[in-house]
Design a protein around this motif. Structure first.
Motif, mmCIF file in Angstrom:
data_model
loop_
_atom_site.group_PDB
_atom_site.id
_atom_site.type_symbol
_atom_site.label_atom_id
_atom_site.label_comp_id
_atom_site.label_asym_id
_atom_site.label_seq_id
_atom_site.Cartn_x
_atom_site.Cartn_y
_atom_site.Cartn_z
ATOM 1 N N VAL A 1 -15.263 -1.302 5.369
ATOM 2 C CA VAL A 1 -15.568 -0.484 6.541
ATOM 3 C C VAL A 1 -15.461 0.976 6.099
ATOM 4 O O VAL A 1 -14.351 1.508 5.983
ATOM 5 C CB VAL A 1 -14.595 -0.782 7.699
ATOM 6 C CG1 VAL A 1 -14.968 0.053 8.916
ATOM 7 C CG2 VAL A 1 -14.622 -2.264 8.042
ATOM 8 N N PRO A 2 -16.587 1.632 5.808
ATOM 9 C CA PRO A 2 -16.499 2.936 5.144
ATOM 10 C C PRO A 2 -16.013 4.066 6.028
ATOM 11 O O PRO A 2 -15.559 5.084 5.514
ATOM 12 C CB PRO A 2 -17.939 3.181 4.680
ATOM 13 C CG PRO A 2 -18.769 2.411 5.641
ATOM 14 C CD PRO A 2 -17.971 1.202 5.995
ATOM 15 N N VAL A 3 -16.096 3.930 7.348
ATOM 16 C CA VAL A 3 -15.655 5.026 8.211
ATOM 17 C C VAL A 3 -14.157 4.974 8.489
ATOM 18 O O VAL A 3 -13.632 5.797 9.221
ATOM 19 C CB VAL A 3 -16.442 5.037 9.542
ATOM 20 C CG1 VAL A 3 -17.911 5.283 9.293
ATOM 21 C CG2 VAL A 3 -16.232 3.744 10.310
ATOM 22 N N VAL A 4 -13.469 3.996 7.901
ATOM 23 C CA VAL A 4 -12.013 3.897 8.028
ATOM 24 C C VAL A 4 -11.395 4.259 6.680
ATOM 25 O O VAL A 4 -11.688 3.619 5.675
ATOM 26 C CB VAL A 4 -11.578 2.474 8.428
ATOM 27 C CG1 VAL A 4 -10.063 2.385 8.502
ATOM 28 C CG2 VAL A 4 -12.205 2.075 9.756
ATOM 29 N N PRO A 5 -10.561 5.290 6.594
ATOM 30 C CA PRO A 5 -9.940 5.664 5.317
ATOM 31 C C PRO A 5 -9.071 4.529 4.782
ATOM 32 O O PRO A 5 -8.075 4.148 5.414
ATOM 33 C CB PRO A 5 -9.112 6.894 5.658
ATOM 34 C CG PRO A 5 -9.678 7.405 6.948
ATOM 35 C CD PRO A 5 -10.183 6.197 7.681
ATOM 36 N N LEU A 6 -9.427 3.975 3.642
ATOM 37 C CA LEU A 6 -8.698 2.830 3.111
ATOM 38 C C LEU A 6 -7.291 3.200 2.661
ATOM 39 O O LEU A 6 -6.418 2.336 2.548
ATOM 40 C CB LEU A 6 -9.476 2.221 1.947
ATOM 41 C CG LEU A 6 -10.822 1.587 2.320
ATOM 42 C CD1 LEU A 6 -11.504 1.047 1.084
ATOM 43 C CD2 LEU A 6 -10.628 0.465 3.334
ATOM 44 N N SER A 7 -7.052 4.487 2.377
ATOM 45 C CA SER A 7 -5.736 4.884 1.883
ATOM 46 C C SER A 7 -4.658 4.793 2.956
ATOM 47 O O SER A 7 -3.470 4.853 2.638
ATOM 48 C CB SER A 7 -5.792 6.311 1.332
ATOM 49 O OG SER A 7 -6.189 7.226 2.340
ATOM 50 N N ILE A 8 -5.031 4.639 4.216
ATOM 51 C CA ILE A 8 -4.008 4.531 5.256
ATOM 52 C C ILE A 8 -3.455 3.107 5.333
ATOM 53 O O ILE A 8 -2.474 2.865 6.036
ATOM 54 C CB ILE A 8 -4.554 4.960 6.636
ATOM 55 C CG1 ILE A 8 -5.597 3.972 7.150
ATOM 56 C CG2 ILE A 8 -5.141 6.357 6.569
ATOM 57 C CD1 ILE A 8 -6.083 4.291 8.550
ATOM 58 N N PHE A 9 -4.073 2.150 4.600
ATOM 59 C CA PHE A 9 -3.593 0.778 4.597
ATOM 60 C C PHE A 9 -2.903 0.481 3.274
ATOM 61 O O PHE A 9 -3.510 0.636 2.217
ATOM 62 C CB PHE A 9 -4.751 -0.213 4.771
ATOM 63 C CG PHE A 9 -5.538 -0.020 6.028
ATOM 64 C CD1 PHE A 9 -5.020 -0.380 7.259
ATOM 65 C CD2 PHE A 9 -6.813 0.520 5.980
ATOM 66 C CE1 PHE A 9 -5.751 -0.204 8.416
ATOM 67 C CE2 PHE A 9 -7.557 0.695 7.125
ATOM 68 C CZ PHE A 9 -7.020 0.333 8.355
ATOM 69 N N PRO A 10 -1.644 0.025 3.277
ATOM 70 C CA PRO A 10 -1.014 -0.406 2.029
ATOM 71 C C PRO A 10 -1.793 -1.541 1.351
ATOM 72 O O PRO A 10 -1.891 -1.589 0.134
ATOM 73 C CB PRO A 10 0.379 -0.867 2.478
ATOM 74 C CG PRO A 10 0.637 -0.084 3.735
ATOM 75 C CD PRO A 10 -0.714 0.022 4.409
ATOM 76 N N ASP A 11 -2.345 -2.447 2.149
ATOM 77 C CA ASP A 11 -3.178 -3.538 1.614
ATOM 78 C C ASP A 11 -4.424 -3.639 2.493
ATOM 79 O O ASP A 11 -4.371 -4.239 3.571
ATOM 80 C CB ASP A 11 -2.421 -4.860 1.613
ATOM 81 C CG ASP A 11 -3.225 -5.976 0.950
ATOM 82 O OD1 ASP A 11 -4.416 -5.773 0.642
ATOM 83 O OD2 ASP A 11 -2.648 -7.059 0.728
ATOM 84 N N PRO A 12 -5.563 -3.051 2.079
ATOM 85 C CA PRO A 12 -6.760 -3.046 2.930
ATOM 86 C C PRO A 12 -7.263 -4.439 3.283
ATOM 87 O O PRO A 12 -7.855 -4.639 4.349
ATOM 88 C CB PRO A 12 -7.790 -2.289 2.075
ATOM 89 C CG PRO A 12 -6.982 -1.478 1.128
ATOM 90 C CD PRO A 12 -5.773 -2.296 0.846
ATOM 91 N N PHE A 13 -7.032 -5.439 2.405
ATOM 92 C CA PHE A 13 -7.580 -6.768 2.656
ATOM 93 C C PHE A 13 -6.843 -7.515 3.763
ATOM 94 O O PHE A 13 -7.426 -8.370 4.422
ATOM 95 C CB PHE A 13 -7.552 -7.599 1.361
ATOM 96 C CG PHE A 13 -8.583 -7.167 0.360
ATOM 97 C CD1 PHE A 13 -9.929 -7.402 0.561
ATOM 98 C CD2 PHE A 13 -8.200 -6.508 -0.787
ATOM 99 C CE1 PHE A 13 -10.874 -7.000 -0.361
ATOM 100 C CE2 PHE A 13 -9.133 -6.100 -1.721
ATOM 101 C CZ PHE A 13 -10.483 -6.345 -1.502
#
Length: 220
Positions: free
Chosen positions: A166-178
């Motif tokens: 999901v490119p409009v969500v900053p992945l760095s805010i999730f410890p584990d994006p999956f």
């Protein structure tokens, strides 16, 4: 083939009777796809299809938030995009074991890379994320022609749907994006099916019946 799509929508995120928290989401996507295929033309018991495909998809989008116009207007709240490059090679072979019995087997190898970027509005940093997946997908079908038309068949095949971001969500805010959002893995399925197709009443009625079972992994 080449496709291009541009779209946008505007919505109110709150439950207020007036525009308090507006979200503006512009999106643009471009896709290029090419496939080359060769098919046998002989009359013998062996038939075949071989080919390859290439896909390139580019997506750019954003989320812009407006708070109680005109206090804060079009604040970047999550923008980004991705470029997907996918290629595959495949082959299918069918052989008539007898005049009525046919065995068809196939295989496809898929390689995909999804290179995404997203803007983190909390720190102004652009994050990058690379999702790579490759799979081999086999299948086999055994079919028997019935007298008077129709056939009975049994089939097994493995399928795959690539994962994504999901490119409009900053992945760095999730410890584990999956596991927490923002990215998802590819979905796999093993499908088993047996069935029959038969014409009745001098081909005035066609009867089709099938039983199938699907075993999914990482359902999206």
């Amino acid at each position: 083939s080449y496709r291009r799509n541009s779209s946008e929508f505007l919505t109110e995120l709150g439950s207020h009777p007036f525009a308090m928290i507006e979200a503006h989401v512009p999106l643009e996507k471009k896709t290029f796809y090419q496939e080359l295929r060769a098919v046998s033309t002989g009359d013998g018991p062996l038939s075949w299809i071989v080919g390859a495909s290439y896909l390139r998809a580019q997506f750019d989008g954003g989320l812009f938030t407006t708070l109680v116009r005109p206090l804060i207007v079009e604040l970047p709240s999550g923008t980004g995009g991705y470029v997907v490059k996918n290629w595959s090679a495949y082959a299918q072979f069918g052989y008539d074991l007898t005049e009525q019995l046919n065995l068809t087997v196939s295989g496809r190898y898929i390689d995909e890379k999804n290179n995404a970027r997203s803007l983190n509005p909390l720190n102004g940093r652009t994050d990058t994320f690379l999702l790579k997946e490759s799979k081999f997908l086999p299948s086999a079908t055994l079919s028997y022609k019935l007298d008077g038309g129709g056939n009975v068949y049994a089939r097994w095949a493995r399928g795959f749907k690539a994962g994504g971001i999901v490119p409009v969500v900053p992945l760095s805010i999730f410890p584990d994006p999956f596991t927490q959002g923002g990215a998802f893995k590819g979905e796999e399925v093993d499908t088993f099916e047996v069935g029959v197709r038969a014409p009745l009443m001098d081909r005035k009625v066609q009867v089709t019946a099938a039983f199938f079972y699907n075993d999914y992994r990482n359902v999206q």
